[in-house]
Design an enzyme around this catalytic site. Structure first.
Site: not given
Length: 1625
Positions: A1148, A1193, A1238, A1380, A1382, A1447
Site C-alpha cells: 500500500r 494521504h 483516515e 486502520n 492501532y 493499517e
C-alpha cells in the site's frame, strides 16, 4: 339517601383510587385521580342495596367466624416462634422498575417505556435508566448476598427478549443478560424465581391491541416456551404473571396504568380472559415439554387485599366476600377451582346487563375445553398482599367500574397506620385472614403450597431515607402474621418475599415512592444502593428464621497448623545475598516488566480486606472505653489533623457491626483483618480495668465473621496505646513489654479458641519513627536520633514475649499462628550497574524492613549494615557507644524465630541513591546514607509520594523470599488513596488492584514465592490518621456527613470481588487460537508519500500543506520535515527489495497529489511525477506484488488550501478530476484503490485541533464537520468516476480507509459510560462510515449536534445535512471496508456545558487501562482484544462487508532496538485477534496490512516515533534500511498464512527452505556508510560506531572532571520527607 350514598362512594373512589393495592404492592400507586390504582378495584366492590348475596363456598364465612370475634389483644398478640426448617426467604424486583437500559442490546420499547416517554409519570420521570440493573448485576448480587436471602424473584422483560414481542425478533443480548443474572444467583447460592410477565408488554404488541387481542395468547405461549427452554435448566420456580389484576383493572380500566386504556366495561374483562388463557397455555407448555426434564414448578402471583366487613351484618360480610371475588377470585377461581369465574362475580355482571350498552359489563365466557385447560394450571398459589379494606354493601347503579358492578364500597379505618401510598395502610392481621381464606377457598381441589410473592410498603422520597422504622414495623408485623398462619392455623405457606430489593421506578409515581430495602440515589449516574435499616432487620430475621430465640452457637475458627518454624537464620551479609533480586529484575525492560500475567493463586489462598480499630470503630468513650493516645491527640487544638477531624465516630462500627458484617458477606471475603482497641478492653491498659462490654463487642464481631465463614485476622496493637500507659512514657518504658504481654495473654485466652491468625503489632517502624522520631503521630515525640531505636527495641522484645506466651500456653490447644505486620516499600537502585547504588538499596531495605525482620526472622539481632552505620555515625558524633541498643545473647535467643509467617504491608516503590548524609544532629534518617525519590514514570495517587508502582510488589516479595528463608507471606495491607471527591467510580483503585495483585501473582506463579494471602486496604473509607477524612482508601464509600454513616460499594469493591472469586486472573481475553486465514488472503505493508518520498521540490513537485506545516517553526518535533524522509523517490529499488524479502502480496502506497498536479488542478500535469509512480508500479508488478494505491494521504496541494482547502466545496470537483486522471493513467496497473486515508484525522486533527496540517484551531465546532462533509462527497464522486468509467475495463476495487480505536466504557457497570463509549464510536468510525455504508450520518450524531446547536441559539445544526440526492449518491460507495486500527480506549461521560465544538458534541473523554502496554506514541497502548471487537462491530454495524485492514502497527520511541520484541508481541497478538474475528465471529476479513514497511516521518512527531519493520539509519547519508526482528516474524506469518497449531507438529511454512524468500531476513543486503553490507554486519557496524562515539564522549567528560576535580559537587536535592517510608499518615 341514595344521592348521599353516591356522593360518598365517589369521594372514597377519588380518595383511595390507587393502583397500588400495593399496586398490589407493586407500587404503581394510582394516587387519587392520577394514581395507578388497584384500590379502585378494591373500591369497586360496592354492593347494591339488597341482601340477596351469598358467601361463596362459605369459605369467607368460616374465616370470619374464626377471626371476627377476636379481641384486639388476641388479634395483635406477637408469636415468638421460628418458621419451619427450609422456609424460603426472598426479596424481589421487576424488570421495568430496575433494569433501565431501555433500548440497550436491541431491546424493544415496552408499554412502560412508552408511558414514561409520553410524560405520564410523576415529574415526567422515566424508567430509561432506573436502577441501571442491566449493567449492575454484580451490584444487585452484592446486596442479595449481604441480605442472605436464599431466593430472589425477578421478572423478565418480554421486550428485551423479543423486542417486537414475537420469536422472530429475538435479541440474543437480552437473553444473555438473564443468563448472566441467573448464573450469578446460582453461584451465590441464591435460587432464582422468575416472573414471565410483570406489566411490561412490548409496545409493538400493544399497537395491535395488546391483551385485548386474542393473538397475544399464542405470542405469550411462544415467549414462555422460549424462556423455559433457555433458562429452565437453572430456574425451577416460575410465575407466569404477577398481579395481573392490576393491569386489567388499572391498565385497561381506569387507564391510570400503562397502556392507559379506559374501558371498564369491555377491555378490562377481555384482558383478564386472555391473561388467564395465556397463563394456562404457558403452564401446559411447561407441563408437557419441560417438567419431566427440568423438574420445576409454574404458578401465578395474584394480588389481593384482605376485605374486612364494615360490620357484622350478613350483607356486609357478603360484600366483603364479593370484594375478594372481584379481586382475587376473578383469577384464582378459574385456575384453582373449576376453570371458570366465581358464580357470585358472574351473577353480579348478569345483574348489570340491563344497563346502557356503553357501560354494561361484558364478561367473556370460557368454552368447556378452555375451562378444562385452565383448571388446575398452577403448582403453587403466589400471593402479593399489601393492605386491607373495610367493606360494606352499597348500590353501584350502572357505573361501569368494578365497584359499580360489584355493588360494594371499601374504605379504611382512620386508625390504621398510613404509608406514602394513599392506598396502602398497614393492616397486618389481614394477611393471616387472607391466607386462611385462600387455603379454604382455593386449595381444596388441588393441594398446592402458598408462596407470598410480594409484601411491602412505600416510604416517601423525603426525610431520613435510611432509618425506615415504619418499614421495619410493617415487615415485622406482617411476617409475624404469616408465621401465625403457618404455626397456629396450619396454612401451608412456604415462602415470604419482601417487596422489594431496592427502590425503583414505581409506574405512575415515578421515583417519588420507595419500596426498597435498599435506597437508590437516582440523582447520580452511579445509582449507588445503600442498605436501609430494614435491610439489616430483614437479615437478622432470616438468620433467626423468624422470631424465635437465636440458638446459641459455639464457633470455632479454622485451625492453622504451623507448617514450619524457623530456628533462625545467619545474619545478612553486607550487602545481603538478596541483592540477586536487583540483578534479576532491575535490568528488565519496561516491556518485560509490564506484560500482564494470567493465572490463578494456589488453592486455599486467603483473600480479604483490612481495617483498624481507631479508624472505623468510633464509640470513643462508649460503654466504658478508655481514651487512647489518638483520642487525646485528635481532641487537642492545633493538632494538625486535616479538617480538625477525629475518630470519635469514624464509621461508627462499634454501633454498626451488622452493617460491617453485611459488607463482608456481600463481598464473600475469606478473611477480615481488624485490630483490637486496647483501651476498649483494658481502659487504662491493664487487666485490672477489664471492660466486659468491649470484650462482648469483639466476641460478637468474631462470631459474626465465623458464622459467615470468614477467618478473623486479628492485630493486637494498631497504634492506639491507652493514654494511661503513655502517662508512663509509653513504648519508651520497658514496663510496657510485660503490660503488653498481659494484654496479649488475655486476648489469646479470650478469643483464641476462634481466632487463629494473630499479628502482635502493625507497622512498628511507623510507631518508632513517626511516633517517637519526627513526632508526626501520637505520642508526638521528636527525638529522631535516639527514641526510635529505644522504642523499636522494646517493641521487638514485646512482640517476642507475646509470641512465646502464645507458643507456650495456647498453641497446642488453639493451633493458631502469630506474627508481626511490617511495612515495606520496595526500593530500586538508581543505577543497577553501580555497586554503590545497589548497596544503598540493600541498606534502605535493611533500615526499613530488616530493622524488625532481621531480629525476628534471622538471628535475633539487627542487620549488620544497620549496626555498622549507626555505630560509626555515633562515633563521629563523639558518643561512647552506638545509639542503637544491643540485645543480650539471651534476648537474641528469645527473639529469633518469633514469627510463623511473614506479614507485609506494601504500598509503593522509591528510587534510592547513595549519599553521604550529615551526622549532626543525630537522626535515624541521617544514619541511612541514602536518599529516596519518587519513581516518576509511574502514576501519581492522591497521596503525596505514594505513586502506584506495581512492579515493586513482585520484587519486594522476591526479596523477602531470598532474605528470610522463603517464608509463607501474607500481604496484610495493600491499597491506594483517592481524594475526598471520588466516591463510587474509583477507577484508579481498580487499576491499582489490577496491577498490584497481578504482580503478586507473578511472584507466586513465576518465581515460586509462597504468597498465601492478600488483604486489600481497606474495607471502607475511614479516618486516615493525620489526613482525617481527606483521603479514602476504602472499597466502600462512607458518607461521613450522614449520621447513619451509610456504606455502599465502589466500583473497586465489585472488581476485587471478581479477583477473589476467580482466585486471580485466570481468563486471558487474548488467549491464542490456531488456524489460518483464507488462501487468497491479502498480506501487505504500507507507507505514505509524504512520510517516505522526500524530494519535496524535485522534478516539478508542488508544495503540499505538509510541506508548509513542517517548515512552520514549532510545529514539528526536533524541527524535522519530510524534505528528505526515506528518500524513496530516489530509492525505488531499495524499497522493492524490502518488499520482496517480506514476501507480501500487496504494497500500500499513496500518491503525492502535488507531485502529479503541482497546483492541485489538471491545468498542469507533472509528467515526471506520473512517471515516478509508473516506475514504482512496474517494479512492484515485476516482483509479483500488487499495488494498493491511496489517492489522498493528507498532503493536500497548498494551492488548494490557499482557496479554502477541504472547507471549500470546490475541492470535491478538484479531487474528482485528480482521481479521474490517476485512474486513467495508472489504473491499468492498480487493482486496489483507496480514495482517502483516515478522513477523521484530516477533518478533526488537521482542521479541529490543529496538530496536523493545515493546523487550524479557530472553529472546532463547525470546521471539522464542513471538512468531513466535503471529504465524504469527494470520496463518493471519485468512487462513481471509477465505477462508471473504469471498473469494467480495469476490474479493480475502490473504497475509503477509515480509522478508529475500539472503545470500552471506563466503568462497565455504568450506563453513562456505556453510552459515552457508544458516542465515541459513532463520532469516530461512524462519522464517515455511516454515510458511505448506510447513506447518512448516524441518527445519534445528527440528533446530538442538532439539539446542542439549537440549544445554543444557532438557527440550524452545525453538522451539515446531505440532500436526498447526495444521500443516494454517497450510499454504497464502497467495494470493501478499508480500516486502520492501532489501539483501544476507555470512554467516560464529560459534560462540556454549552460549548460548541466536536468534543462537547461527543460528550466523552477517553483514557487507557493502566495494564495496557505502552508504545512509542503517547496515544497508542497495546490492547489486542479491542481489534477483534471493533472488527466484529464493523460486521454487525455495516452488514459484514469485505474488510481489508489497511493499517495496523506499533511505535517505539528513542534509540532503535533491532530486536523489537514489543513489536513482535504486538503483531502476534493483534493478528491473532484478527484470526478470531475471521474464524470465530465470521468477519469477512480479506486482508491485513502492517504499518509500516520502514521507519519514516511520523507526521508532527518527526522521526522520534518509528513504526517500521525496517530501521532506516538516518545518521548515514545513504539512509540504509536494516531489518528488525519483527520483519522475520512477519515473513513467517505470511508464509504460514496464520498460526499453525504446534500440537500438530512442525508446519511446512516454518521450514526455512520454503516460501518466497531466498534466505532469512537477517541476510538482507543494506547500505551502511556507503558500503553494501549484510544486515548483521551493518548492525555490528552500527553498534561499533555508537560504541566509539560513547568512548569519545566519555573521554571528554573524564577530561572535564579531571580539570575541575577540585570543585565541590553541588548539594544534592533534599530527601523526600521521611514520612515517605511510612504506610500513609
Amino acid at each position: 339517601m341514595k344521592k348521599l350514598l353516591g356522593v360518598l362512594c365517589l369521594y372514597f373512589l377519588c380518595l383511595y383510587g390507587s393502583l397500588s393495592s400495593g399496586v398490589n404492592g407493586d407500587n404503581l400507586q394510582v394516587l387519587k385521580h392520577s394514581e395507578l390504582d388497584k384500590q379502585d378495584v378494591q373500591l369497586s366492590r360496592n354492593v347494591p342495596d339488597h341482601t340477596g348475596m351469598t358467601v361463596s363456598g362459605n369459605s369467607y364465612q368460616k374465616v370470619w367466624q374464626t377471626f371476627g370475634a377476636q379481641s384486639r389483644v388476641e388479634r395483635d398478640a406477637f408469636l415468638n416462634e421460628s418458621f419451619p426448617t427450609g422456609f424460603k426467604w426472598a426479596t424481589s424486583s421487576e424488570s421495568f422498575k430496575v433494569e433501565g437500559a431501555w433500548k440497550a442490546g436491541g431491546k424493544g420499547e415496552s408499554i412502560w417505556d412508552h408511558f414514561g416517554h409520553e410524560r405520564l409519570a410523576y415529574g415526567n420521570q422515566t424508567a430509561d435508566l432506573a436502577c441501571d440493573s442491566y449493567n449492575k448485576v454484580d451490584y444487585d448480587l452484592y446486596h442479595l448476598r449481604g441480605l442472605q436471602v436464599n431466593t430472589y424473584q425477578f421478572s423478565i422483560s418480554w421486550a428485551r427478549i423479543f423486542p417486537l414481542g414475537l420469536r422472530g425478533s429475538q435479541s440474543e443480548k437480552g437473553a444473555l443478560y438473564y443468563d448472566k443474572l441467573i448464573n450469578a444467583l446460582i453461584e451465590s447460592g441464591i435460587e432464582p424465581v422468575v416472573t414471565l410477565y410483570h406489566w411490561d408488554l412490548p409496545q409493538a404488541l400493544q399497537v395491535n391491541g395488546g391483551w385485548k387481542n386474542t393473538a397475544i395468547i399464542e405470542a405469550f405461549k411462544d415467549y414462555a416456551d422460549f424462556c423455559f427452554s433457555r433458562f429452565g435448566d437453572r430456574v425451577k420456580t416460575w410465575n407466569t404473571f404477577s398481579s395481573p389484576w392490576v393491569e386489567s383493572y388499572a391498565g385497561y380500566g381506569t387507564g391510570e396504568h400503562a397502556p392507559s386504556i379506559k374501558d371498564y366495561a369491555v377491555s378490562s374483562y377481555q384482558v383478564t380472559h386472555n391473561m388467564l388463557k395465556s397463563h394456562a397455555e404457558a403452564w401446559h407448555v411447561y407441563n408437557d415439554k419441560y417438567r419431566s426434564t427440568q423438574g420445576g414448578k409454574v404458578g401465578i402471583a395474584l394480588n389481593s387485599d384482605w376485605a374486612e366487613p364494615d360490620s357484622s351484618k350478613p350483607e356486609d360480610i357478603a360484600a366483603a366476600d364479593l370484594y375478594l371475588q372481584f379481586m382475587l377470585g376473578w383469577f384464582a377461581h378459574p385456575i384453582f377451582v373449576n376453570g371458570d369465574y366465581p358464580p357470585t362475580l358472574k351473577a353480579q355482571v348478569e345483574k348489570k346487563r340491563d344497563c346502557p350498552p356503553s357501560v354494561a359489563p361484558v364478561l367473556p365466557v370460557f368454552s368447556s375445553s378452555e375451562s378444562q385447560r385452565i383448571k388446575g394450571s398452577a403448582d403453587f398459589f403466589g400471593l402479593n398482599h399489601y393492605t386491607s379494606r373495610l367493606v360494606r354493601i352499597t348500590n353501584g347503579g350502572c357505573a361501569a367500574s368494578p365497584q359499580g358492578v360489584g355493588d360494594f364500597h371499601a374504605h379504611v379505618d382512620p386508625s390504621w397506620p398510613s404509608t406514602a401510598s394513599d392506598y396502602i395502610y398497614s393492616v397486618p392481621w389481614g394477611l393471616r385472614r387472607l391466607l386462611n381464606y385462600i387455603s379454604k377457598e382455593y386449595l381444596n381441589v388441588k393441594k398446592v403450597p402458598i408462596y407470598i410473592t410480594g409484601n411491602g410498603m412505600p416510604t416517601a422520597y423525603s426525610g431520613d431515607s435510611l432509618n425506615d422504622t415504619s418499614r421495619i414495623e410493617y415487615m415485622k408485623s406482617y411476617i409475624n402474621e404469616a408465621l401465625k398462619a403457618i404455626v397456629t392455623d396450619g396454612v401451608d405457606v412456604q415462602r415470604f418475599t419482601v417487596q422489594s430489593l431496592m427502590d425503583g421506578f414505581e409506574g405512575k409515581q415515578g421515583y417519588s415512592q420507595r419500596f426498597g430495602l435498599h435506597y437508590v440515589n437516582f440523582e447520580v449516574p452511579d445509582r449507588p444502593r445503600l442498605p436501609k435499616q430494614s435491610a439489616y432487620f430483614y437479615n437478622q430475621l432470616i438468620k433467626k428464621n423468624g422470631f424465635g430465640s437465636l440458638k446459641s452457637k459455639v464457633f470455632k475458627g479454622v485451625e492453622m497448623p504451623l507448617t514450619h518454624r524457623s530456628a533462625g537464620l545467619p545474619a545478612s551479609e553486607v550487602p545481603a545475598k538478596s541483592k540477586i533480586v536487583f540483578e534479576k529484575f532491575s535490568r528488565q525492560s519496561k516491556f518485560q516488566r509490564s506484560v500482564y500475567h494470567y493465572g490463578s493463586f494456589p488453592q486455599g489462598f486467603s483473600w480479604g480486606v483490612s481495617s483498624s480499630a481507631y479508624q472505623i470503630e468510633g464509640g470513643w468513650n462508649a460503654d466504658g472505653k478508655g481514651p487512647s493516645v489518638w483520642d487525646v491527640y485528635t481532641h487537642k487544638p492545633g493538632s494538625g489533623i486535616a479538617g480538625d477531624a477525629n475518630g470519635d465516630v469514624a464509621c461508627d462500627s462499634y454501633h454498626r457491626l451488622d452493617e460491617d458484617l453485611y459488607m463482608l458477606r456481600a463481598m464473600e471475603v475469606k478473611s477480615y483483618r481488624f485490630s483490637l482497641s486496647w483501651s476498649r478492653i483494658f481502659p487504662d491498659g491493664r487487666r485490672s480495668s477489664l471492660n466486659q462490654k468491649g470484650v462482648d463487642y469483639y466476641n460478637r464481631l468474631i462470631d459474626g465473621l465465623l458464622e459467615s465463614n470468614i477467618t478473623p485476622m486479628v492485630t493486637l496493637y494498631h497504634w492506639d496505646l491507652p493514654q494511661a500507659l503513655q502517662g508512663i512514657n509509653g513504648w519508651e518504658n520497658v514496663q510496657l513489654i510485660d503490660i503488653f504481654n498481659d494484654f496479649s495473654d488475655f486476648c489469646f485466652a479470650t478469643f483464641g479458641n476462634r481466632v487463629k491468625f494473630w499479628m502482635t503489632f502493625n507497622q512498628p517502624h511507623t510507631i518508632a519513627w513517626s511516633g517517637y522520631g519526627i513526632g508526626q503521630i501520637p505520642p508526638n515525640v521528636k527525638q529522631p536520633g535516639t527514641a526510635p531505636y529505644r522504642v523499636a527495641h522494646n517493641l521487638i522484645k514485646a512482640h517476642a514475649k507475646a509470641y512465646h506466651t502464645y507458643n507456650d500456653k495456647y498453641r497446642n490447644s488453639q493451633h493458631g499462628l502469630v506474627s508481626i505486620a511490617l511495612n515495606a516499600d520496595w526500593v530500586e537502585p538508581r543505577d543497577v550497574n553501580d555497586i554503590r547504588e545497589v548497596a544503598a538499596a540493600d541498606r534502605a531495605m535493611q533500615f526499613e524492613v530488616g530493622w524488625f525482620a532481621h531480629p525476628i526472622f534471622k538471628n535475633g539481632d539487627y542487620p549488620e549494615t544497620m549496626k555498622w552505620q549507626v555505630a560509626n555515625k555515633s562515633q563521629l558524633q563523639g558518643l561512647s557507644e552506638s545509639r542503637l541498643p544491643s540485645f543480650t545473647e539471651e534476648e537474641k535467643k528469645l527473639i529469633k524465630g518469633t514469627a510463623d509467617m511473614f506479614c507485609v504491608n506494601h504500598y509503593t516503590t522509591k528510587i534510592v541513591s547513595h549519599i553521604m548524609a550529615p551526622f549532626n544532629p543525630p537522626s535515624y534518617e541521617s544514619d541511612w546514607d541514602f536518599s529516596l525519590a519518587e519513581e516518576t514514570s509511574s502514576p501519581v495517587t492522591a497521596y503525596l509520594y505514594q505513586r502506584a508502582v506495581s512492579w515493586g510488589m513482585r520484587r519486594l516479595l522476591n526479596w523477602i523470599k531470598e532474605e528470610y528463608g522463603d517464608p509463607d507471606i501474607y500481604i496484610t495491607e495493600n491499597g491506594v488513596a483517592t481524594d475526598y471527591m471520588t466516591t463510587w467510580d474509583d477507577i484508579d483503585r481498580v487499576f491499582y488492584y489490577k496491577t498490584y495483585v497481578d504482580e503478586a501473582l507473578k511472584a507466586s506463579q513465576l518465581d515460586g514465592v509462597k504468597v498465601k494471602g492478600y488483604m486489600a486496604t481497606s474495607l471502607m473509607d475511614s479516618f486516615e490518621w493525620r489526613n482525617g477524612y481527606n483521603f479514602k482508601f476504602g472499597l466502600h464509600h462512607v458518607d461521613f456527613s450522614n449520621p447513619n454513616r451509610p456504606r455502599s460499594p465502589k466500583y473497586s469493591a465489585h472488581y476485587y470481588y471478581h479477583i477473589m472469586k476467580d482466585n486471580g486472573f485466570p481468563t486471558n481475553l487474548e488467549e491464542k487460537i490456531y488456524g489460518h486465514f483464507p488462501k487468497d488472503f491479502i498480506w501487505g505493508t504500507a507507507t505514505a508519500a509524504y512520510q517516505i518520498e522526500g524530494a519535496w521540490r524535485a522534478d516539478g513537485k508542488g508544495l503540499s500543506i505538509w510541506d508548509t506545516f513542517a517548515h512552520t517553526p514549532g510545529k514539528m518535533a526536533n524541527h524535522d520535515s519530510g524534505d528528505l524522509a526515506c528518500d524513496s523517490y530516489n530509492r525505488i529499488e531499495d524499497d522493492i527489495n524490502l518488499l520482496k524479502q517480506l514476501n507480501v502480496s500487496h504494497y500500500r502506497l499513496s500518491i503525492s497529489w502535488t507531485r502529479v498536479l503541482p497546483d492541485g488542478t489538471t491545468k498542469h500535469i507533472n509528467e515526471a511525477g506520473i512517471n515516478y509512480y509508473h516506475r514504482v508500479l512496474d517494479a512492484l508488478l515485476a516482483a509479483n506484488i500488487q499495488p494498493c494505491v491511496t489517492l489522498y494521504h493528507w498532503d493536500l496541494p497548498q494551492a488548494l488550501e490557499d482557496v479554502g482547502g477541504w472547507e471549500n466545496e470546490t475541492v470535491v470537483d478538484r479531487f474528482k478530476e485528480y482521481a479521474d486522471l490517476m485512474f486513467s493513467r495508472l489504473g491499468p496497473k492498480v487493482k486496489v484503490w483507496i480514495t482517502i486515508n483516515e478522513p477523521f484525522n484530516v477533518a478533526y486533527i488537521g482542521y479541529g485541533i490543529g496538530i496536523a496540517a493545515p493546523g487550524y484551531t479557530d472553529r472546532p465546532g463547525t470546521l471539522p464537520y464542513i471538512v468531513g462533509h466535503n471529504i465524504i462527497k469527494a470520496h463518493a464522486e471519485a468512487w462513481h468516476v471509477y465505477n462508471d468509467k473504469y471498473r469494467a475495463q480495469q476490474k479493480g476495487i475502490i473504497s475509503i480507509s477509515v480509522n478508529s480505536d475500539w472503545t470500552e466504557p471506563r466503568n462497565p457497570y455504568k450506563q453513562e459510560d456505556i453510552d459515552a463509549a457508544e458516542r465515541v464510536l459513532q463520532f469516530f468510525i461512524g462519522w464517515f462510515s455511516h454515510p458511505i455504508f448506510k447513506g447518512d450520518y448516524s441518527e445519534m450524531m445528527r440528533t446530538i449536534v442538532r439539539e446542542r446547536s439549537l440549544a445554543a441559539g444557532l438557527p440550524q445544526s452545525r453538522l451539515p445535512e446531505f440532500t436526498p440526492e447526495e444521500i443516494k449518491r454517497i450510499n454504497g460507495t464502497y467495494d470493501y471496508f478499508g480500516f486502520n486500527h492501532y489501539t483501544s480506549v476507555l470512554a467516560f461521560n464529560v459534560d462540556h456545558g454549552n460549548n460548541q465544538h466536536y468534543e462537547a458534541d461527543k460528550g466523552a473523554a477517553v483514557m487507557s487501562d493502566r495494564t495496557w502496554l505502552e508504545a512509542g506514541s503517547p496515544w497508542l497502548k497495546v490492547a489486542p482484544f479491542g481489534f477483534r471487537r471493533i472488527l466484529r462491530f464493523i460486521k454487525e454495524e455495516y452488514g459484514n462487508p469485505p474488510l481489508l485492514v489497511t493499517e495496523n502497527g506499533v511505535s517505539e520511541h528513542g534509540p532503535v532496538d533491532l530486536n523489537d520484541t514489543h513489536r513482535i508481541y504486538y503483531y502476534d497478538k493483534y493478528i491473532n485477534e484478527a484470526l478470531k474475528a475471521y474464524l470465530l465471529d465470521g468477519v469477512n476479513l480479506i486482508g491485513y496490512t502492517a504499518w509500516s514497511m520502514m521507519d519514516n516521518l511520523e507526521w508532527n512527531a518527526g522521526y522520534t516515533e518509528t513504526f517500521g519493520l525496517f530501521y532506516v539509519n538516518r545518521s548515514d547519508p545513504a539512509l540504509p534500511r536494516m531489518p528488525k526482528a519483527s520483519a522475520s516474524f512477519y515473513i513467517n506469518m505470511i508464509k504460514c498464512n496464520g498460526f499453525p497449531d504446534p500440537a500438530l507438529g512442525p508446519h511446512d511454512c516454518l521450514n526455512p527452505d520454503t516460501g518466497g524468500t531466498s534466505g532469512p531476513v537477517t541476510d538482507i543486503a543494506v547500505w551502511f556508510l556507503g558500503m553494501k553490507l549484510s544486515a548483521s554486519d551493518a548492525e555490528v557496524g552500527l553498534s561499533t560506531t555508537f560504541a566509539l562515539l560513547i568512548v569519545t564522549v566519555v573521554g571528554v567528560i573524564c577530561l572535564s572532571l579531571f580539570a575541575f576535580r577540585a570543585k565541590k559537587l553541588s548539594k544534592k536535592k533534599q530527601n523526600i520527607d521521611s514520612i515517605g517510608l511510612e504506610k500513609r499518615l
